[in-house]
Motif scaffolding. Structure first.
Motif, PDB file in Angstrom:
ATOM      1  N   SER A   1       0.803  -1.223   0.000  1.00 22.04           N
ATOM      2  CA  SER A   1       0.000   0.000   0.000  1.00 22.04           C
ATOM      3  C   SER A   1       0.840   1.281   0.000  1.00 22.04           C
ATOM      4  CB  SER A   1      -0.919   0.004   1.226  1.00 22.04           C
ATOM      5  OG  SER A   1      -0.160  -0.146   2.418  1.00 22.04           O
TER       6      SER A   1
ATOM      7  N   ASP B   1       2.064   3.785  -3.494  1.00 21.25           N
ATOM      8  CA  ASP B   1       1.036   4.625  -4.117  1.00 21.25           C
ATOM      9  C   ASP B   1       0.673   5.822  -3.237  1.00 21.25           C
ATOM     10  OD1 ASP B   1       0.861   3.245  -6.449  1.00 21.25           O
ATOM     11  OD2 ASP B   1      -0.977   2.159  -5.959  1.00 21.25           O
ATOM     12  N   ILE B   2       0.654   5.612  -1.931  1.00 26.54           N
ATOM     13  CA  ILE B   2       0.363   6.725  -1.015  1.00 26.54           C
ATOM     14  C   ILE B   2       1.448   7.788  -1.132  1.00 26.54           C
ATOM     15  CG2 ILE B   2       0.084   7.423   1.402  1.00 26.54           C
ATOM     16  CD1 ILE B   2      -1.075   4.649   1.964  1.00 26.54           C
TER      17      ILE B   2
ATOM     18  N   ASP C   1       3.396   8.274  -3.624  1.00 26.13           N
ATOM     19  CA  ASP C   1       3.309   8.902  -4.940  1.00 26.13           C
ATOM     20  C   ASP C   1       2.257  10.013  -4.939  1.00 26.13           C
ATOM     21  OD1 ASP C   1       4.124   8.887  -7.810  1.00 26.13           O
ATOM     22  OD2 ASP C   1       2.009   8.423  -8.103  1.00 26.13           O
ATOM     23  N   GLY C   2       1.136   9.783  -4.242  1.00 26.74           N
ATOM     24  CA  GLY C   2       0.112  10.824  -4.147  1.00 26.74           C
ATOM     25  C   GLY C   2       0.602  12.050  -3.404  1.00 26.74           C
TER      26      GLY C   2
ATOM     27  N   THR D   1       3.747  12.968  -3.154  1.00 30.25           N
ATOM     28  CA  THR D   1       4.765  13.582  -4.011  1.00 30.25           C
ATOM     29  C   THR D   1       4.137  14.415  -5.125  1.00 30.25           C
ATOM     30  OG1 THR D   1       6.248  11.721  -3.562  1.00 30.25           O
ATOM     31  CG2 THR D   1       6.764  13.100  -5.446  1.00 30.25           C
ATOM     32  N   LYS D   2       3.084  13.862  -5.738  1.00 27.05           N
ATOM     33  CA  LYS D   2       2.435  14.566  -6.847  1.00 27.05           C
ATOM     34  C   LYS D   2       1.906  15.934  -6.398  1.00 27.05           C
ATOM     35  CE  LYS D   2      -1.004  13.967 -10.545  1.00 27.05           C
ATOM     36  NZ  LYS D   2      -1.695  15.258 -10.403  1.00 27.05           N
ATOM     37  N   HIS D   3       1.208  15.948  -5.270  1.00 20.70           N
ATOM     38  CA  HIS D   3       0.644  17.222  -4.821  1.00 20.70           C
ATOM     39  C   HIS D   3       1.742  18.187  -4.383  1.00 20.70           C
ATOM     40  CE1 HIS D   3      -1.505  20.014  -2.022  1.00 20.70           C
ATOM     41  NE2 HIS D   3      -2.282  20.080  -3.084  1.00 20.70           N
TER      42      HIS D   3
ATOM     43  N   HIS E   1      -3.380   6.286  -3.827  1.00 23.55           N
ATOM     44  CA  HIS E   1      -2.809   7.514  -4.371  1.00 23.55           C
ATOM     45  C   HIS E   1      -3.599   8.723  -3.875  1.00 23.55           C
ATOM     46  CE1 HIS E   1      -2.165  10.705  -7.383  1.00 23.55           C
ATOM     47  NE2 HIS E   1      -0.962  10.169  -7.544  1.00 23.55           N
ATOM     48  N   ASP E   2      -4.919   8.604  -3.858  1.00 28.23           N
ATOM     49  CA  ASP E   2      -5.773   9.719  -3.424  1.00 28.23           C
ATOM     50  C   ASP E   2      -5.593  10.021  -1.929  1.00 28.23           C
ATOM     51  OD1 ASP E   2      -6.709   9.821  -6.002  1.00 28.23           O
ATOM     52  OD2 ASP E   2      -8.593   8.804  -5.579  1.00 28.23           O
TER      53      ASP E   2
ATOM     54  N   GLY F   1      -2.766   9.687  -0.273  1.00 25.22           N
ATOM     55  CA  GLY F   1      -1.539  10.465  -0.191  1.00 25.22           C
ATOM     56  C   GLY F   1      -1.740  11.891  -0.661  1.00 25.22           C
ATOM     57  N   TYR F   2      -2.444  12.037  -1.767  1.00 18.39           N
ATOM     58  CA  TYR F   2      -2.704  13.376  -2.325  1.00 18.39           C
ATOM     59  C   TYR F   2      -3.497  14.208  -1.328  1.00 18.39           C
ATOM     60  CZ  TYR F   2      -3.590  16.827  -6.020  1.00 18.39           C
ATOM     61  OH  TYR F   2      -3.624  17.981  -6.775  1.00 18.39           O
TER      62      TYR F   2
END
Length: 280
Positions: free
Chosen positions: A5, A8-9, A11-12, A14-16, A235-236, A238-239
């Protein structure tokens, strides 16, 4: 970082942070690698976390996001921390430190709703470990969907698993004896065990018995037939954790008497493992 898990968290997050021009310092505590799930009950666990928090604060970070391996109550972030903190994929039980978690009730509800709408009324369930918040919330979703569609909840159709493929395999015969038309496994790994046993019995998934899972692990798309499951919004999560963090840095407060919880909804991943019976 070895738990399925976590990437992906992160990555979210990091993206934001990239979108908002914030830099990340990543610390991997490696607790699961060192102690497996026994670390949750270690007396020195919180001190290990707080030691890393002190190191990060010495580097003058503006805020801290703690990413948990599994959704559990983890009160490892002190309320008197002088910088904002957020928990991703875990519960803080704190009004000052928001928790961002999966809406497990909604996810499980969606899956049972899908089975019912495909004509299934006798739906077996293989749960995860009973002390797991994931399992407890997914059971609530299962029960709520049955209630809303006026199907009587039968506890004899609920069997306790332990998240492993073996436990899915072991519970299959008992559920078949109950004449279920569908089996909901609380994770995709246990569903694989059900596939194994049905294959030995000469039964076909999606024809003789419908199977659904949860988590949308990569392996689920390679089962034959591919498994219908629930896609976790990792991912969401984390974002959203990063969004809340930056809002806190900008001065926004999330007022709550006991704890601040933000739920992130799941989505169904429809594949080929469910047979349509008569419409509900």
């Amino acid at each position: 970082m070895t738990i399925f898990s976590i990437p992906d968290i992160i990555d979210g997050i990091t993206k934001h942070c990239e979108e908002e021009d914030y830099q990340i310092l990543l610390t991997n505590l490696r607790l699961y690698k060192k102690y497996e799930d026994r670390y949750y009950n270690r007396d020195d666990y919180f001190e290990l976390v707080q030691k890393e928090i002190r190191k990060l604060m010495a580097k003058q970070v503006e805020g801290i996001i703690y990413v948990s391996a599994h959704e559990r109550v983890i009160q490892c972030i002190p309320d008197n921390l002088t910088i904002p903190a957020v928990m991703a994929y875990g519960y803080t039980k704190s009004a000052k430190v928001p928790s961002i978690v999966v809406d497990e009730i909604h996810g499980s509800y969606q899956m049972i709703q899908y089975l019912i709408e495909n004509g299934h009324k006798k739906i077996g369930l293989i749960t995860g470990k009973p002390d797991s918040i994931h399992a407890q919330e997914r059971l609530k979703g299962y029960q709520k969907a049955l209630f809303d569609y006026q199907i009587l909840f039968d506890p004899e159709l609920v069997y306790e698993g332990d998240w492993t493929r073996k436990s899915g395999y072991q519970k299959t015969d008992e559920l078949l004896q109950k004449k279920v038309t569908a089996i909901f496994c609380m994770n995709d790994i246990m569903a694989g065990g059900v596939y194994d046993r049905l294959g030995e019995l000469g039964l076909e998934v999606g024809k003789d018995v419908s199977i659904v899972g949860y988590d949308n692990r990569e392996v689920s798309s390679y089962y034959q037939p591919p498994l219908t499951t629930i896609n976790l919004p990792l991912h969401d999560i984390g974002y959203r954790a990063s969004e809340l963090m930056i809002q806190m840095l900008e001065g926004k407060e999330f007022l709550s008497e006991r704890e601040s919880i933000f739920l992130v909804e799941c989505q169904r991943q429809i594949r080929k493992s469910v047979r349509r019976l008569n419409s509900y």
